[in-house]
Design a protein around this motif. Structure first.
Motif, short mmCIF file in Angstrom:
data_model
loop_
_atom_site.label_atom_id
_atom_site.label_comp_id
_atom_site.label_asym_id
_atom_site.label_seq_id
_atom_site.Cartn_x
_atom_site.Cartn_y
_atom_site.Cartn_z
N ILE A 37 0.84 -1.22 0.01
CA ILE A 37 -0.19 -0.06 0.05
C ILE A 37 0.79 1.45 0.00
CG2 ILE A 37 -1.80 -1.13 1.15
CD1 ILE A 37 -1.01 0.44 3.83
N MET A 38 2.08 1.18 0.17
CA MET A 38 3.08 2.34 0.23
C MET A 38 3.02 3.51 -1.00
SD MET A 38 6.89 2.35 1.47
CE MET A 38 7.54 1.04 0.29
N PRO A 39 2.81 2.90 -2.23
CA PRO A 39 2.64 3.96 -3.21
C PRO A 39 1.33 4.95 -2.95
CG PRO A 39 3.33 1.86 -4.15
CD PRO A 39 2.80 1.53 -2.79
N ILE A 40 0.22 4.20 -2.52
CA ILE A 40 -0.86 5.14 -2.59
C ILE A 40 -0.72 6.32 -1.40
CG2 ILE A 40 -3.32 5.15 -1.80
CD1 ILE A 40 -2.65 4.14 -4.73
N ILE A 41 0.17 5.66 -0.17
CA ILE A 41 0.31 6.98 0.50
C ILE A 41 0.85 8.01 0.23
CG2 ILE A 41 1.59 7.18 2.92
CD1 ILE A 41 1.24 4.34 3.19
N PHE A 42 1.97 7.81 -0.83
CA PHE A 42 2.86 8.90 -1.49
C PHE A 42 1.89 9.77 -2.26
CE2 PHE A 42 7.19 8.59 -0.73
CZ PHE A 42 7.18 7.34 -0.11
N ILE A 43 0.70 9.48 -2.72
CA ILE A 43 -0.17 10.38 -3.38
C ILE A 43 -0.54 11.36 -2.45
CG2 ILE A 43 -2.61 10.56 -4.18
CD1 ILE A 43 -0.63 9.45 -6.48
N PHE A 44 -0.77 11.32 -1.16
CA PHE A 44 -1.19 11.99 -0.20
C PHE A 44 -0.12 12.88 0.34
CE2 PHE A 44 -4.76 8.98 -0.25
CZ PHE A 44 -5.83 9.95 -0.05
N VAL A 45 0.98 12.19 0.58
CA VAL A 45 2.24 13.01 0.65
C VAL A 45 2.58 14.16 -0.24
CG1 VAL A 45 4.97 12.93 1.12
CG2 VAL A 45 3.32 11.14 2.16
N GLU A 46 2.41 13.80 -1.60
CA GLU A 46 2.88 14.75 -2.51
C GLU A 46 1.71 15.99 -2.65
OE1 GLU A 46 5.43 15.10 -4.84
OE2 GLU A 46 6.32 13.46 -3.76
N ILE A 47 0.48 15.39 -2.15
CA ILE A 47 -0.50 16.52 -2.44
C ILE A 47 -0.39 17.82 -1.60
CG2 ILE A 47 -2.12 15.92 -0.28
CD1 ILE A 47 -3.47 16.52 -3.82
N PHE A 48 0.49 17.53 -0.62
CA PHE A 48 0.93 18.88 0.24
C PHE A 48 2.01 19.82 -0.53
CE2 PHE A 48 -0.48 15.76 3.46
CZ PHE A 48 -1.47 16.61 3.97
N SER A 49 2.62 19.19 -1.43
CA SER A 49 3.53 20.12 -2.44
C SER A 49 2.78 20.81 -3.40
CB SER A 49 4.64 19.18 -2.75
OG SER A 49 4.04 18.21 -3.79
N VAL A 50 1.77 20.28 -3.63
CA VAL A 50 0.93 21.13 -4.76
C VAL A 50 0.81 22.61 -4.51
CG1 VAL A 50 -1.26 21.03 -6.35
CG2 VAL A 50 -0.30 19.15 -5.45
N ARG A 51 0.99 23.57 -5.74
CA ARG A 51 0.68 24.78 -5.34
C ARG A 51 -0.04 25.46 -6.71
NH1 ARG A 51 2.41 23.59 -1.15
NH2 ARG A 51 3.91 24.38 0.12
N ASN A 52 -0.73 26.36 -6.28
CA ASN A 52 -1.39 27.09 -7.45
C ASN A 52 -2.31 26.19 -8.53
OD1 ASN A 52 -0.11 29.62 -6.69
ND2 ASN A 52 1.66 28.86 -7.95
N PHE A 53 -3.23 25.26 -7.79
CA PHE A 53 -4.08 24.43 -8.53
C PHE A 53 -5.44 25.00 -8.89
CE2 PHE A 53 -7.51 21.14 -9.04
CZ PHE A 53 -6.91 20.25 -10.14
N ASP A 54 -5.99 25.26 -9.88
CA ASP A 54 -7.29 25.79 -10.32
C ASP A 54 -8.26 24.76 -10.00
OD1 ASP A 54 -9.07 27.71 -11.19
OD2 ASP A 54 -8.69 27.85 -13.03
N PHE A 55 -8.85 24.84 -8.80
CA PHE A 55 -9.88 23.80 -8.64
C PHE A 55 -11.29 24.09 -9.37
CE2 PHE A 55 -7.18 23.08 -4.96
CZ PHE A 55 -7.41 21.68 -4.76
N SER A 56 -11.60 25.36 -9.33
CA SER A 56 -12.83 26.07 -10.07
C SER A 56 -13.10 25.55 -11.38
CB SER A 56 -12.93 27.33 -9.84
OG SER A 56 -12.04 28.05 -10.46
N SER A 57 -11.94 25.41 -12.12
CA SER A 57 -12.00 25.07 -13.69
C SER A 57 -11.70 23.65 -13.97
CB SER A 57 -11.20 26.08 -14.53
OG SER A 57 -9.91 26.08 -14.19
N LYS A 58 -10.46 23.44 -13.39
CA LYS A 58 -9.90 21.95 -13.79
C LYS A 58 -10.80 20.92 -13.40
CE LYS A 58 -5.13 23.20 -14.83
NZ LYS A 58 -3.55 22.98 -14.17
#
Length: 527
Positions: A28-49
């Protein structure tokens, strides 16, 4: 001496438990990294994308589920409660469309009904008219995918209907209810948890679908992940889409757990015998129509069209290449199914002999892998390699990494038949084995495994089918220049070479159909 045996027994149990936890965490380790990486996301346009992909995904799910329920529930009612000849044959035929992956079903109907397709040319030649429908639309895709996915709902509904005994029908007769009112007011509410369980499986398959939605130009989350990661090199958007899908899937699993609790309450009132309505000639034609429509459109038409393409282009195929691709697919599915089934049996065995709560939570998390789309799993495996060490990039595009991803994706498919088998084995067998001085490993090998051999075979076959026709995960993680039947069928179809795609599609359908029939016969023999 007795104390030493107890100590050894405890040590053995602890070793088995610890090894299971390590194995589970690695999976299950790879899936954990999805949530680890989510904190490094910047400037994502939630309203349109996010909305651009959420709305088409939502509509595709709603339309496909509604059509699938109609195609599945009514035939399940007829097969279970009506007295008709060839019932067992119809039962198998209603399951077999499951052997045709959604992307193959969609490609085939696009070739039949599309511009200058078979039906269009037929109308031009004989009626001097053209077929003026836009087949490459979300609504049509929903119908084609439903033809491939309705067996999930049919199977769960058929089981639920078969558990409803005479008591309810006798009460409905006493109240003066006819067949239709009995179905709507009694049978349907009782079977709703099972119907919704099957519908959730359909939703999970739709979220995983890539080949068909990409070909039809429908912007689902799987398409978005492929687009932003591979075409636009936008890792942040791909990570956000993946995390959103994982959260959505976990909510669906939680909803399924709640349904199962309600299902247990319902089963308390259900008897084992099945009620059969008296033969009524008035309902004969409608009954056969409801049964034959999904078989005709979901199995006969696509299979006949694919066979026609293969026969027409038989001499044009490179049979050496086809056999090579077939061997790749068969060996990959066989090796993966063997590994996954052995791991699942090991984990279930350890759980039986050490019923820790933490172990249950771990297995529940492992079982969620089937619900997570292949595109998300593929992305997570690439992220973990980059995070751990760039020097591990050599593992990208290897068979080992692909099988590792398959283990996480299809672990749940394998574990459910085995867990069901273990639940049917009385705990007194284990107590007797302990009394006779057998260790845990001896108990598993001499008692648990022989009693679970049919479930083991069924588990292997189910995983084999899923790996054999898997597309998105294989497209992302396969080695360079390594082709499977699914990737070849998709690539030829994507290049508008559907006649060449047909031979690979036919191989998938034949092998998966044979495996489904074999699995059904094993389960029947077990029962």
């Amino acid at each position: 001496m007795k104390f030493l045996k107890i100590q050894n027994g405890i040590s053995s149990r602890n070793i088995l438990t610890a090894s299971t936890f390590i194995l589970g965490i690695i999976i299950i380790m790879p899936i954990i990294f999805i949530f680890v990486e989510i904190f490094s996301v910047r400037n994502f346009d939630f309203s349109s994308k996010l909305l651009d992909y959420f709305i088409p995904t939502f509509l595709l799910v709603v339309y496909t589920c509604i059509i699938s329920i109609v195609l599945a529930v009514i035939p399940a009612w007829v097969i279970t409660f009506q007295k008709i000849p060839w019932k067992n044959l119809f039962d198998i035929l209603l399951i077999l469309p499951l052997s045709i992956p959604g992307y193959i079903m969609a490609f085939t109907y696009a070739d039949i009904l599309g511009f200058n397709g078979s039906l269009d040319l037929l109308l031009q030649n004989y009626l001097n008219t053209k077929l003026s429908i836009d087949i490459l639309s979300l609504e049509w895709l929903s119908f084609f995918l439903a033809l491939s996915l309705y067996p999930y709902i049919y199977a769960t509904t058929r089981i639920a209907f078969s558990l409803i005994g005479n008591t309810y029908f006798n009460l409905s007769n006493t109240l003066g209810l006819g067949e239709t009112k009995t179905f709507l007011k009694i049978i349907l509410p009782l079977s709703m948890p099972a119907i919704l369980s099957g519908t959730l499986l359909v939703i999970m398959e739709l979220l995983n679908e890539y080949g068909a939605v990409n070909y039809y130009g429908v912007k689902t989350f799987s398409v978005g992940i492929f687009k932003y990661w591979f075409s636009m090199d936008d890792k942040s958007s791909a990570i956000v889409f993946s995390a959103f899908l994982i959260i959505l899937v976990l909510l669906l699993i939680f909803f399924l757990k709640m349904l199962k609790k309600n299902d247990e309450k319902i089963k308390y009132h259900i008897k084992s015998t099945t009620y059969i309505y008296k033969k009524n000639n008035l309902f004969k034609i409608p009954s056969y129509s409801f049964i034959c429509l999904p078989i005709f459109f979901g199995l006969i038409i696509p299979l006949a069209f694919i066979l026609k393409n293969v026969i027409t282009n038989f001499l044009m195929y490179d049979w050496t290449q086809i056999l090579h691709v077939f061997a790749n697919t068969f060996l990959l599915a066989f090796i993966t199914a063997t590994i996954i089934t052995i791991i699942s049996f090991y984990v279930v065995s350890v759980k039986r002999h050490n019923n820790m709560r933490a172990l249950k939570v771990l297995i529940a998390f492992l079982s969620s892998g089937y619900a997570i789309p292949g595109a998300v799993i593929g992305l997570s495996f690439m992220l973990i390699l980059q995070y751990l060490n760039p020097s591990l990039n050599f593992l990208m595009g290897t068979i080992a990494l692909l099988i590792y991803a398959y283990v996480f994706r299809f672990f749940a498919v394998s574990i459910f038949p085995l867990e069901s088998s273990f639940k049917q084995q009385p705990l007194s067998f284990d107590i007797l084995a302990k009394t006779l001085g057998l260790s845990i490993t001896q108990t598993i090998s001499k008692i648990n495994f022989p009693l679970s051999k049919f479930a083991f075979a069924s588990s292997f076959l189910l995983v084999f089918i899923d790996v054999f026709k898997e597309l998105p995960l294989t497209l992302i993680l396969r080695p360079f220049n390594y082709e499977t039947l699914a990737t070849q069928a998709y690539q030829y179809a994507n290049e508008e070479m559907l006649s060449y795609s047909s031979v690979y599609s036919l191989c998938i359908i034949v092998v998966c159909s044979a495996t489904i029939i074999l699995s059904k016969s094993i389960l029947k023999h077990k029962n």
